[in-house]
Design a protein around this motif. Sequence first.
Motif, mmCIF file in Angstrom:
data_model
loop_
_atom_site.group_PDB
_atom_site.id
_atom_site.type_symbol
_atom_site.label_atom_id
_atom_site.label_comp_id
_atom_site.label_asym_id
_atom_site.label_seq_id
_atom_site.Cartn_x
_atom_site.Cartn_y
_atom_site.Cartn_z
ATOM 1 N N THR A 117 -1.894 -0.624 1.087
ATOM 2 C CA THR A 117 -2.604 -1.890 1.207
ATOM 3 C C THR A 117 -1.626 -3.011 0.877
ATOM 4 O O THR A 117 -0.989 -3.010 -0.177
ATOM 5 C CB THR A 117 -3.795 -1.948 0.238
ATOM 6 O OG1 THR A 117 -4.736 -0.931 0.601
ATOM 7 C CG2 THR A 117 -4.483 -3.300 0.296
ATOM 8 N N LYS B 91 -2.486 -6.512 1.796
ATOM 9 C CA LYS B 91 -3.146 -7.818 1.798
ATOM 10 C C LYS B 91 -4.625 -7.644 1.476
ATOM 11 O O LYS B 91 -5.284 -6.744 1.998
ATOM 12 C CB LYS B 91 -2.984 -8.488 3.173
ATOM 13 C CG LYS B 91 -3.558 -9.887 3.282
ATOM 14 C CD LYS B 91 -3.292 -10.444 4.691
ATOM 15 C CE LYS B 91 -3.820 -11.839 4.878
ATOM 16 N NZ LYS B 91 -3.557 -12.356 6.252
ATOM 17 N N THR C 72 -6.120 -5.205 4.340
ATOM 18 C CA THR C 72 -5.132 -4.960 5.391
ATOM 19 C C THR C 72 -4.105 -3.931 4.926
ATOM 20 O O THR C 72 -3.583 -4.024 3.806
ATOM 21 C CB THR C 72 -4.412 -6.259 5.785
ATOM 22 O OG1 THR C 72 -5.384 -7.218 6.215
ATOM 23 C CG2 THR C 72 -3.432 -6.015 6.919
ATOM 24 N N ASN D 194 -3.866 -1.714 10.193
ATOM 25 C CA ASN D 194 -5.304 -1.466 10.153
ATOM 26 C C ASN D 194 -5.981 -2.405 9.156
ATOM 27 O O ASN D 194 -5.476 -2.635 8.057
ATOM 28 C CB ASN D 194 -5.568 -0.009 9.763
ATOM 29 C CG ASN D 194 -7.044 0.332 9.774
ATOM 30 O OD1 ASN D 194 -7.798 -0.157 10.605
ATOM 31 N ND2 ASN D 194 -7.448 1.185 8.851
ATOM 32 N N VAL D 195 -7.129 -2.956 9.546
ATOM 33 C CA VAL D 195 -7.887 -3.863 8.678
ATOM 34 C C VAL D 195 -9.285 -3.294 8.469
ATOM 35 O O VAL D 195 -10.017 -3.037 9.437
ATOM 36 C CB VAL D 195 -8.001 -5.278 9.291
ATOM 37 C CG1 VAL D 195 -8.834 -6.185 8.383
ATOM 38 C CG2 VAL D 195 -6.617 -5.881 9.505
#
Length: 243
Positions: free
Chosen positions: A62, A64, A149, A154-155
Amino acid sequence: MSAHRTTLRRAGTVAALATAGVLAAAGVASAHVTVHPESYAKGATDGVLTFRVPNEEDKASTTKVQVYLPTDHPVLGVLVTPQNGWTAKVTTSKLKTPVKTDDGTITDAVSQITWTGGKIAAGQYEDFNVAFGQLPEDTDQLSFKTLQTYSDGNVVRWIEEAAAGDDEPENPAPVLKLTAKGSEEGDETPAASTTATKTDSTSASSSSSDSTARGLGIAGLIVGVLGLAAGAFAVVRSRTPRS
């Protein structure tokens, strides 16, 4: 005996696999962004909210985290604490309905906090602390929609809100419950009252248990005395003919 043991061994293996599957499913279901504590009193002041962000990916980190604060029921006086390795960007927005406080009328409030620059590796989590000056008084809960994010692009959108009576959605937004204000200063708070009630109940139960124990003890003594008396009477009666 051999067939019986084989059957038992197979049954044990199936049970173990089923248990592991249930535990794994529970772990996946619970690994979402949450806010702590889970509740605060309405209008609470000078507190801290902790957003816990776990990493669900095995091959990505991760990088963000974006937390969106509600502006229809704004959180006032928001401050972020320095986070090792992370840089926080605070965004404020104009409120549609200004909030009147003892210090004046508030027209702007924090609407988004974005953390970047750090890394949450697989199997790890990070706590992001946010201090506040005052929580709203006109709602029963606050929803903090969050975007997570990953390094592979990928979010994950933790933005879904559960309707009353429905099961928890797949990607739930962190929710803070707002409870009724505590009683006036010097009065017993609801939590203290509950604790006192439990204590009184426990004391009453203990007192009842003690009374029961004493009653059984007295009854046992009485039975013992009667037994001794009966034995003595039998001895005396048996000796009388011989005399």
